[in-house]
Write an enzyme that holds these catalytic residues in place. Structure first.
Site, PDB file in Angstrom:
ATOM      1  N   CYS A 110      17.901  26.712  40.391  1.00 23.19           N
ATOM      2  CA  CYS A 110      17.607  26.522  41.803  1.00 23.19           C
ATOM      3  C   CYS A 110      18.097  25.122  42.160  1.00 23.19           C
ATOM      4  O   CYS A 110      17.944  24.198  41.373  1.00 23.19           O
ATOM      5  CB  CYS A 110      16.096  26.619  41.996  1.00 23.19           C
ATOM      6  SG  CYS A 110      15.610  26.368  43.692  1.00 23.19           S
TER       7      CYS A 110
ATOM      8  N   LEU B 244      18.408  27.035  54.599  1.00 23.64           N
ATOM      9  CA  LEU B 244      19.694  26.441  54.967  1.00 23.64           C
ATOM     10  C   LEU B 244      19.393  25.589  56.191  1.00 23.64           C
ATOM     11  O   LEU B 244      18.757  26.058  57.133  1.00 23.64           O
ATOM     12  CB  LEU B 244      20.714  27.529  55.300  1.00 23.64           C
ATOM     13  CG  LEU B 244      22.116  27.031  55.703  1.00 23.64           C
ATOM     14  CD1 LEU B 244      23.170  28.029  55.251  1.00 23.64           C
ATOM     15  CD2 LEU B 244      22.242  26.777  57.191  1.00 23.64           C
ATOM     16  N   GLU B 245      19.827  24.338  56.159  1.00 17.95           N
ATOM     17  CA  GLU B 245      19.438  23.428  57.225  1.00 17.95           C
ATOM     18  C   GLU B 245      20.631  22.686  57.798  1.00 17.95           C
ATOM     19  O   GLU B 245      21.523  22.270  57.059  1.00 17.95           O
ATOM     20  CB  GLU B 245      18.419  22.406  56.678  1.00 17.95           C
ATOM     21  CG  GLU B 245      17.163  22.313  57.498  1.00 17.95           C
ATOM     22  CD  GLU B 245      16.086  21.442  56.872  1.00 17.95           C
ATOM     23  OE1 GLU B 245      14.923  21.848  56.944  1.00 17.95           O
ATOM     24  OE2 GLU B 245      16.392  20.366  56.328  1.00 17.95           O
TER      25      GLU B 245
ATOM     26  N   SER C 227      10.666  19.209  53.009  1.00 19.34           N
ATOM     27  CA  SER C 227      10.138  20.509  53.381  1.00 19.34           C
ATOM     28  C   SER C 227      10.621  20.784  54.797  1.00 19.34           C
ATOM     29  O   SER C 227      11.139  19.890  55.454  1.00 19.34           O
ATOM     30  CB  SER C 227       8.615  20.482  53.321  1.00 19.34           C
ATOM     31  OG  SER C 227       8.152  19.412  54.104  1.00 19.34           O
TER      32      SER C 227
ATOM     33  N   HIS D 277      13.164  15.733  42.834  1.00 23.21           N
ATOM     34  CA  HIS D 277      13.938  16.811  43.464  1.00 23.21           C
ATOM     35  C   HIS D 277      13.455  17.171  44.858  1.00 23.21           C
ATOM     36  O   HIS D 277      14.126  17.862  45.583  1.00 23.21           O
ATOM     37  CB  HIS D 277      13.975  18.041  42.570  1.00 23.21           C
ATOM     38  CG  HIS D 277      12.783  18.956  42.706  1.00 23.21           C
ATOM     39  ND1 HIS D 277      11.490  18.521  42.555  1.00 23.21           N
ATOM     40  CD2 HIS D 277      12.706  20.279  42.967  1.00 23.21           C
ATOM     41  CE1 HIS D 277      10.666  19.532  42.723  1.00 23.21           C
ATOM     42  NE2 HIS D 277      11.365  20.609  42.981  1.00 23.21           N
TER      43      HIS D 277
ATOM     44  N   ALA E 290       9.747  17.169  47.787  1.00 27.48           N
ATOM     45  CA  ALA E 290       8.471  16.605  48.210  1.00 27.48           C
ATOM     46  C   ALA E 290       7.328  17.051  47.300  1.00 27.48           C
ATOM     47  O   ALA E 290       6.477  16.264  46.934  1.00 27.48           O
ATOM     48  CB  ALA E 290       8.181  17.020  49.649  1.00 27.48           C
ATOM     49  N   GLY E 291       7.346  18.297  46.894  1.00 22.99           N
ATOM     50  CA  GLY E 291       6.218  18.813  46.121  1.00 22.99           C
ATOM     51  C   GLY E 291       5.084  19.222  47.049  1.00 22.99           C
ATOM     52  O   GLY E 291       4.809  18.536  48.030  1.00 22.99           O
TER      53      GLY E 291
END
Lengths: 476, 542
Positions: free
Chosen positions: A98, A205-206, A375, A399, A401-402
């Protein structure tokens, strides 16, 4: 977590000396606030990882570490095959490889503004996202194997993107040592029509605007300019990767006693690298990495199609593609000796510093772009690997925010429709097939990514280059 | 005249936090000039105006001199001669005493930036002592800015204010207002820590202060100290983003433990009744609003019963449900359960443990609600309708419990979700766990049983078999693009043979949340519960 269970090495490094069956120390890179907010499970899981055979140097956790499966998410650990080292299916995770890739559009936010709504609608219509969505491609068994061997290179050979893309992907777009024969029929069945789909959950997708430049030299080299728009794609190896993870985890749980491995937690299931099961998993897992690379490459192509249709003449070039859930064979210097190691990164990004031979020629002197996804509705960051990072956690960085809150709590606290409206008020368009999915992924359910990135920089894991603000988000 | 942004907006911008409200100070203007410019006067005690367009607050620069006891005893000077520096000097903390002019230049005469960098709460001047509410404000800031600490000289000054008795003169409404805001901040325990350190907690909330140092049985409370437990409970409530009534109830549920005679420690039999009394007195003293008070009383009285829910007799369950008004106020009942869950989780090591009580009580409520109240009312003696309804409800709950009616639930995991099935047999528990898994994706009731799929698996133990069963379903869901809403499981030793009924995924029909990647070994448990039911659970990765 309580601070008093750690020995504080520096403001941002916390260590647990080996106790019980730990073979090496556990090290967390975080500041006091992040440590306090971390779940107690991170301590338990990280110290469990430190008990695994053949582990080298230490079990590391990144600033965004949280409660995972066996390994904490945000965990990094390296093993030496010749010292009885293991490979762990749990240490890679279900969503093999991922990752995130980011593309330049070369367009300013102002230029895109009048088209933003339509662009979001078209991207949402063109790129399959969400539960049960399928892609245009149907892969027969031969073509499936070719994809699993070739990764993004397979996709480029089939006309999805250009050769220039490959240089900007880890492993130059194709993970060597993939063995499609080690991937079960079940896994291939799950993947038949899933190439080119985003998936669901935290995948997206941003469209993002570059709103801050922190390191103008690196930004120049990555061609990041204030006010310009990039596209970021976050997704993984889809059903195939999940099935490989599920099946090998099960096999490793059952085989562990036979390998003389006592597991503190079933989820830590592993097998010696030098065992038939270990080798079989590595072959399958590498095929899973290729599946993720091919998937992101095909989605990139679909994105370019939308841009070509709506903004003729635009050119989307790949800045970089990073993977988060992997086990990779790499050379690292440990106590002055160069060693051949199997580095697990579970929810952590590789962050090679300047001069690393794996980097593409044009980025070699500056270091690897490290892409940090936020996020939905919050900032993302682009960092760069550093010289100093090479001696910390095997060149790894955070990687994302968590999560700070479970999905369950998120759905109690937020309603999808209200969130979509609220974000629209902030100029962030959300397109998703699932309002409940949107509620579960509410920005407030995640930790503050800025704090995580700040600490990653202070810990010398990577250096901030640019901050990105979302304009539109296609959510699975 | 010159206009400045002051206070929290400047501080939050420097901290990189979102700025909600901007307060402005105007220097060199008279009230008449402001009105002439279209500003609308609103201040009662000092001159404050609303901007004609933005409606933001603009206050004339002022100085204040203490002229009496308590909050109202101030004389205000707001003339055009008052400088910005004089206005900032009367403010509480250096980090709140910075201003920004119209060009964006920072005015920081008292070291606010230095203290922001050092993460220190430091008072601006001795005028701090003139308003004892500032002690509460500092405490509240500690709950919000969790890395900041109180400067030694500010701490000394706060102690001095407490010792002088000024704190006792605080207006109850102001105390509640500040505490309520602090409870809604990030880490409320820090507010109480600061209050305790300066001695104010013992004056304002002696019933909370008393809890520190009172031991509880270590086998249920690894943290031992009751005060520590309560702080863990409110911080847990804050981390879950729960409402103010829930947080207040979490704060006060164990007040009764503070009055247990020490010779009975660490046991606290019957502390709930004492908690109720103390909660009532506390609420009256500081004028706590009714919604907060009522929930706090309910939680104080019955949190012990909730922890024991699975052992309660049907009649006792119905009494509990009636006492908390669950039949008429389901939302309040949810908050009640949330507060009780915070009580359970506010102990080291209990954060991720299964806590079946809330789901169990919801189901008991559901069973009791199936009563036909009208029919009961028709047949019963009019004088004894209440009792007749109670009896009918108790019978329904008893029948539900004896049937061992299968049920499913979700339990929290930080990034993913836990699925749990409960049933009279192992097979029933497996079926329910599968339903719980479907419910992660969509409402199981929305899935039609249009097509049957045959599933077989085999594993060396029941726990592995559960994971295999769920993973087999995940594979079929993914490969067939189907959802399943009904399951029939047969078990034969290590072998499972099942039929799953479902239909193709339909985005318009099914409210789809998220796709499941795999069932995991995390929180994996297959076992018999105390009541003889089977439980099967694990976390699924989404």
């Amino acid at each position: 977590m309580k601070l008093d269970q750690f020995e504080q090495v520096s403001e941002v490094e916390w260590r647990v000396a080996p106790f019980g069956r730990m073979r090496v120390p556990a090290v967390i890179y975080a500041d006091q606030a992040l440590i306090r907010e971390m779940d107690e499970k991170v301590f338990e899981q990280l110290t469990n990882v430190a008990t695994l055979p053949g582990i080298v140097a230490a079990a590391y956790a990144m600033p965004d570490a949280h409660w995972g499966y066996g390994f904490p998410i945000g965990g990094v650990a390296a093993f030496d095959a010749d010292a009885g080292g293991v490979v762990s299916a749990g240490g890679v995770g279900f969503d093999i490889s991922c990752g995130v890739r980011t593309l330049h559009t070369g367009l300013t936010a102002a230029a895109i503004a009048p088209l933003k709504e339509r662009l979001a609608d078209r991207l949402f219509a063109h790129i399959p996202a969400g539960v049960g969505s399928t892609g245009e491609l149907r892969l027969g068994l031969d073509e499936m194997d070719a994809m699993l061997r070739g990764g993004a290179r397979w996709a480029v050979e089939r006309g999805y993107g250009s050769a220039a893309d490959l240089d900007r992907i880890e492993e130059h777009g194709c993970m060597a040592g993939a063995e499609p024969d080690q991937v079960s029929e079940h896994a291939k069945r799950r993947q038949r029509d899933e190439i080119g789909t985003l998936g669901s959950g935290n995948h997206y997708l941003e469209l993002q605007e570059i709103v801050e430049i922190h390191d103008s030299k690196a930004a120049d080299r990555f061609r990041l300019r204030l006010g310009e728009v990039v596209v970021s794609i976050h997704c993984g190896s889809r059903g195939l990767g999940h099935q490989i993870g599920t099946e090998f985890l099960r096999q490793m749980v059952v085989a562990a006693p036979g390998h003389g491995i006592e597991l503190p937690d079933r989820e830590l299931a592993c097998a010696p690298i030098n065992s038939p099961l270990g080798q079989s998993y590595l072959g399958a897992m590498r095929a899973g990495i290729n599946c993720a690379l091919a998937n992101r490459q095909v989605i990139t192509h679909l994105t370019r199609e939308v841009f070509a249709e709506m903004l003729p003449g635009s050119h989307l070039s790949l800045i970089y593609d990073v993977s988060h859930n992997t086990c990779k064979q790499e050379w690292h210097t440990v106590d002055g000796t160069s060693r051949d190691l199997y580095v697990h990164r579970k929810g952590a990004t590789r962050a090679f510093g300047p001069g690393h031979p794996a980097l593409p020629n044009e980025l070699r002197d500056i270091g690897q772009p490290v892409l940090i996804g936020g996020s939905m509705g919050t900032a993302s960051y682009i960092l760069v690997g550093t010289e100093a990072g090479m001696s910390r956690a095997f060149s790894s960085a955070c990687h994302g925010a968590g999560r700070a809150m479970s999905r369950h709590q998120a759905t109690r606290q937020w309603r999808g429709r209200a969130l979509v409206d609220e974000l629209a008020g902030q100029g962030i368009l959300i397109r998703s097939p699932s309002l409940r999915g949107v509620a579960e992924e509410a920005p407030g359910a995640y930790k503050d990514v800025s704090a995580v990135v700040e600490v990653a920089e202070r810990a010398g894991l990577a250096r901030k280059v640019a901050k990105l603000k979302p304009l539109a988000c296609i959510k699975g | 005249m010159k206009t400045y942004i002051v206070g929290g907006a400047v501080r939050d911008r420097l901290l990189g936090l979102p700025v909600a409200d901007r307060d402005h100070v105007v220097v060199g203007a008279t009230p008449d000039e402001m009105v002439a410019l279209g500003y609308q006067p609103v201040g009662k005690d000092f001159p404050v105006f609303l901007h004609p367009q933005t409606h933001a607050e603009y206050a004339l620069a002022r100085t204040e001199r203490k002229s009496g006891h308590g909050y109202k005893g101030f004389t205000v000077y707001a003339t055009p001669e008052v400088t910005l520096e004089e206005d900032l000097l009367r403010r509480d903390l250096t980090i709140n005493a910075m201003a920004e002019d119209e060009a964006g230049a920072l005015v920081d005469p008292y070291g606010g930036q230095r203290d922001l960098a050092a993460k220190t709460f430091r008072h601006v001047s001795d005028a701090f002592a003139e308003d004892p509410v500032r002690i509460l404000r500092v405490a509240r800031f500690a709950a919000r800015f969790t890395e900041f600490s109180v400067a030694p000289e500010t701490h000394a000054l706060m102690r001095q204010i407490v010792d002088s008795g000024e704190v006792d003169a605080l207006v109850p409404e102001r105390v509640w207002q500040e505490v309520a805001r602090g409870l809604m901040d990030k880490q409320p325990s820090r507010m109480f820590q600061v209050l305790r350190d300066c001695g104010a907690l013992a004056r304002l909330f002696p019933e909370i202060d008393r809890l520190f140092g009172v031991p509880q049985p270590p086998e249920h409370h690894p943290e031992v100290d009751t005060g520590v437990h309560v702080m863990l409970v409110i911080d847990w409530a804050a981390r879950q983003g729960l409402s103010l009534p829930v947080r207040f109830a979490a704060l006060t549920h164990d007040l009764g433990k503070g009055v247990t005679p020490p010779e009975l420690w660490p046991k606290h039999h019957g502390h709930e009744a004492k908690s109720v009394e103390l909660v009532r007195t506390l609420c009256e003293r500081i004028r706590v609003p009714a919604d907060c008070r009522d929930l706090a009383v309910a939680v104080a009285r019955d949190h012990g019963n909730v922890q024991r829910a699975l052992e309660l007799r049907p009649g006792t369950l119905v009494e509990l449900l009636e006492r908390v008004d669950a039949f008429r106020r389901p939302d309040r009942f949810e908050e009640f359960l949330q507060a009780c869950e915070c009580d359970f989780r506010g102990r080291p090591g209990y954060e991720g443990k299964p806590f079946p009580a809330p789901a169990y009580l919801r189901q008991a409520l559901q069973a009791a609600q199936t009563i036909d109240a009208a029919a009961v009312a028709r047949t019963a003696d009019p004088a004894r309708i209440r009792e007749a309804i109670f009896q009918a409800r108790a019978q329904l709950v008893a029948a539900w419990r004896d049937r061992g009616e299968p049920s499913w639930a979700h339990f929290p995991h930080q990034a993913d979700m836990g699925v749990r099935g409960i049933g009279p047999t192992l097979a029933a528990a497996f079926e329910q766990a599968a339903l719980a898994m479907t419910a992660v994706v969509t409402d199981p009731a929305s899935v039609a049983a249009a097509q049957a799929v045959d599933i077989r698996c085999e594993a060396p133990d029941n726990e592995l078999l559960l994971v295999d069963w769920l993973n087999a379903l995940i594979l079929e869901m993914a490969a067939r693009h189907m959802l399943f809403g009904r399951f029939d499981v047969a078990l034969d030793g290590p072998r499972l043979h099942a039929t799953a009924w479902g239909e193709a995924v339909d985005r318009r029909k099914h409210q789809l949340a998220v796709e499941i990647k795999g069932a995991t070994y995390t929180e994996l448990k297959v076992a018999r519960t105390g009541s003889g039911q089977w439980l099967a659970q694990c976390v699924v990765d989404v």
